[in-house]
Design a protein around this motif. Structure first.
Motif, PDB file in Angstrom:
ATOM      1  N   LEU B  37       2.118   5.318 -46.663  1.00 14.98           N
ATOM      2  CA  LEU B  37       1.352   4.723 -47.753  1.00 14.98           C
ATOM      3  C   LEU B  37      -0.066   4.362 -47.343  1.00 14.98           C
ATOM      4  O   LEU B  37      -1.030   4.675 -48.028  1.00 14.98           O
ATOM      5  N   ALA B 105       7.362  -7.980 -41.407  1.00 13.94           N
ATOM      6  CA  ALA B 105       7.245  -7.259 -42.675  1.00 13.94           C
ATOM      7  C   ALA B 105       6.286  -7.959 -43.629  1.00 13.94           C
ATOM      8  O   ALA B 105       5.450  -7.329 -44.280  1.00 13.94           O
ATOM      9  N   LYS B 106       6.405  -9.295 -43.688  1.00 15.25           N
ATOM     10  CA  LYS B 106       5.573 -10.046 -44.625  1.00 15.25           C
ATOM     11  C   LYS B 106       4.090  -9.919 -44.268  1.00 15.25           C
ATOM     12  O   LYS B 106       3.249  -9.695 -45.135  1.00 15.25           O
ATOM     13  N   LEU B 108       2.688  -7.579 -42.542  1.00 15.60           N
ATOM     14  CA  LEU B 108       2.255  -6.194 -42.724  1.00 15.60           C
ATOM     15  C   LEU B 108       1.916  -5.917 -44.191  1.00 15.60           C
ATOM     16  O   LEU B 108       0.847  -5.384 -44.505  1.00 15.60           O
ATOM     17  N   ILE B 109       2.819  -6.332 -45.080  1.00 18.24           N
ATOM     18  CA  ILE B 109       2.573  -6.099 -46.510  1.00 18.24           C
ATOM     19  C   ILE B 109       1.312  -6.855 -46.932  1.00 18.24           C
ATOM     20  O   ILE B 109       0.472  -6.338 -47.676  1.00 18.24           O
ATOM     21  N   ILE B 112      -1.711  -4.960 -45.906  1.00 14.85           N
ATOM     22  CA  ILE B 112      -1.937  -3.757 -46.728  1.00 14.85           C
ATOM     23  C   ILE B 112      -2.491  -4.158 -48.090  1.00 14.85           C
ATOM     24  O   ILE B 112      -3.436  -3.558 -48.603  1.00 14.85           O
ATOM     25  N   ARG B 189       5.618  -0.977 -55.689  1.00 18.22           N
ATOM     26  CA  ARG B 189       6.784  -1.339 -54.886  1.00 18.22           C
ATOM     27  C   ARG B 189       6.402  -2.339 -53.799  1.00 18.22           C
ATOM     28  O   ARG B 189       7.128  -3.290 -53.502  1.00 18.22           O
ATOM     29  N   LEU B 190       5.234  -2.096 -53.225  1.00 17.96           N
ATOM     30  CA  LEU B 190       4.748  -2.985 -52.169  1.00 17.96           C
ATOM     31  C   LEU B 190       4.567  -4.410 -52.685  1.00 17.96           C
ATOM     32  O   LEU B 190       4.986  -5.372 -52.046  1.00 17.96           O
ATOM     33  N   ASN B 193       7.924  -6.068 -53.177  1.00 16.79           N
ATOM     34  CA  ASN B 193       8.525  -6.534 -51.924  1.00 16.79           C
ATOM     35  C   ASN B 193       7.829  -7.775 -51.382  1.00 16.79           C
ATOM     36  O   ASN B 193       8.463  -8.672 -50.839  1.00 16.79           O
ATOM     37  N   GLU B 196       8.905 -10.720 -53.331  1.00 20.77           N
ATOM     38  CA  GLU B 196      10.270 -11.068 -52.944  1.00 20.77           C
ATOM     39  C   GLU B 196      10.257 -11.921 -51.669  1.00 20.77           C
ATOM     40  O   GLU B 196      10.906 -12.956 -51.594  1.00 20.77           O
ATOM     41  N   LEU B 197       9.481 -11.492 -50.676  1.00 26.64           N
ATOM     42  CA  LEU B 197       9.397 -12.253 -49.415  1.00 26.64           C
ATOM     43  C   LEU B 197       8.782 -13.618 -49.637  1.00 26.64           C
ATOM     44  O   LEU B 197       9.176 -14.607 -49.020  1.00 26.64           O
TER      45      LEU B 197
END
Lengths: 167, 202
Positions: B37, B105-106, B108-109, B112, B189-190, B193, B196-197
């Motif tokens: 992505l 993950a959090k 990183l998102i 981005i 989607r990103l 997510n 959600e986190l």
């Protein structure tokens, strides 16, 4: 990057490939998508490999990169899961322990897990891999307490999916 | 939860059921290009940069150069524009450098999405700045072109201005829709997510 580094990486990945397969199984549906995500995770792992110091296990290190790739970087759209997919799961129980009822339950369980969202899948994945909450919280970037709470909620959600009438 | 224990048991012993990838296959894979992505966001933003700037090269002409000399404010605006764009490029670079799969993950998102936000500001700048300068040049050019043919009086009346303005707005809206379409699919989607986190951690 040097040839020796490449050799080490390929060796390590080959030995630990089931981790990636399991993530692909959870996040994709169908053989092509599985292969696709497997390749993307491999590339991301290779790109990050020079930063792998060897002070943690390769597998532990790989969890993070692989999950991150599945959650954030993978851009293929997900198709809805078809029931055909689950018929093929039978072979996961080997013949000795073949138990029809158990198998039926497992099938339903896999189906329920597929209905979770990306983040919930990541939590379930780490739970199934027997990771402790500290590692789950570090990988996802949430607190340990919250990881625990969320995990309990997911269990509740799975229960609800399995027995919609009881909940 | 009985079913979950059952699943865990099955999960941990199922390792050998996957078709194993050979070392050779892995060698081939690591030499392939990533289709992630972030890479696509980077490619699309570079394309946008090239296209937006390419357009200005195409429309430049002798008449336009003469026009710029007659209206020094355009030169000033161009310089401001280049300074701002240069700033954006530095920001792009810094953001992409900071994105690593080794973050949580959090994080990183978040990174981005932040990168994406900078791209959004960049597009906004281009649409608004381009739209305003375009409208200004359009109005002035129209005015001067008509003056020669007629008397020396201003020929711009309200309806002319309205037409140019409506056209300008339409163009800006079109660029905006196009851009939403291109990135919307990448990012929905990103964002989902990330929310959600964030929800988990509230």
């Amino acid at each position: 990057m040097s040839e020796k580094l490449e050799q080490t990486f390929v060796q390590l990945l080959q030995e630990n490939q089931n981790i990636i397969h399991k993530i692909c199984r959870l996040y994709t549906n169908g053989e092509d998508a599985h292969k696709d995500l497997f390749q993307e995770i491999t590339i991301q792992l290779w790109k990050a490999f020079p930063k792998f110091r060897g002070d943690s296990k390769f597998s532990t290190w790989a969890y993070r990169v692989a999950l991150n790739t599945a959650i954030t970087l993978y851009r293929k759209t997900k198709r809805s899961i078809s029931t055909v997919e689950f018929e093929g799961r039978q072979h996961f129980l080997n013949d000795v322990e073949y138990d029809y009822e158990e198998e039926e339950q497992l099938k339903l369980m896999y189906k329920a897990v597929y209905q979770l969202n990306d983040i919930e899948k990541a939590l379930i994945f780490m739970y199934l891999e027997d990771k402790d909450y500290q590692e789950i919280s570090e990988t996802l970037g949430i607190s340990e307490v919250n990881a625990r709470v969320k995990m309990n909620r997911i269990k509740g959600k799975l229960k609800k999916i399995l027995n919609p009438l009881e909940a | 939860m009985k079913e979950l224990d059952l699943l865990k048991k099955d999960w941990q012993k199922e390792g050998n059921t996957f078709e194993q990838v050979s070392t050779n296959d892995i060698y081939v894979m690591i030499h392939k290009k990533s289709s992630s992505l972030v890479k696509w966001i980077l490619i699309v933003s570079i394309l946008e940069f090239l296209i937006l700037n390419g357009i200005s090269i195409f429309i430049s002409s002798k008449e336009y150069d003469a026009f710029v000399i007659a209206h020094p404010i355009i030169k000033t605006l161009e310089i401001i524009n280049y300074v701002v764009i240069f700033g954006f490029i530095i920001l792009f670079y810094k953001n992409y450098k900071s994105i690593s799969t080794l973050n949580s993950a959090k994080d990183l998102i978040k990174k981005i999405l932040k990168t994406r936000k900078v791209v959004t500001y960049y597009i906004f700048w281009n649409i608004i700045f381009g739209g305003l300068t375009g409208t200004y040049v359009g109005l002035q050019g129209f005015n001067e072109g008509m003056k020669d043919a007629n008397t020396n009086a201003d020929v711009l009346d309200t309806s002319n201005i309205m037409v140019v303005l409506v056209f300008g707005l339409f163009l800006m809206g079109f660029i905006w829709c196009f851009y939403k379409l291109v990135y919307g699919t990448f990012l929905s989607r990103l964002s989902k997510n990330y929310n959600e986190l964030k929800k988990i951690d509230l």
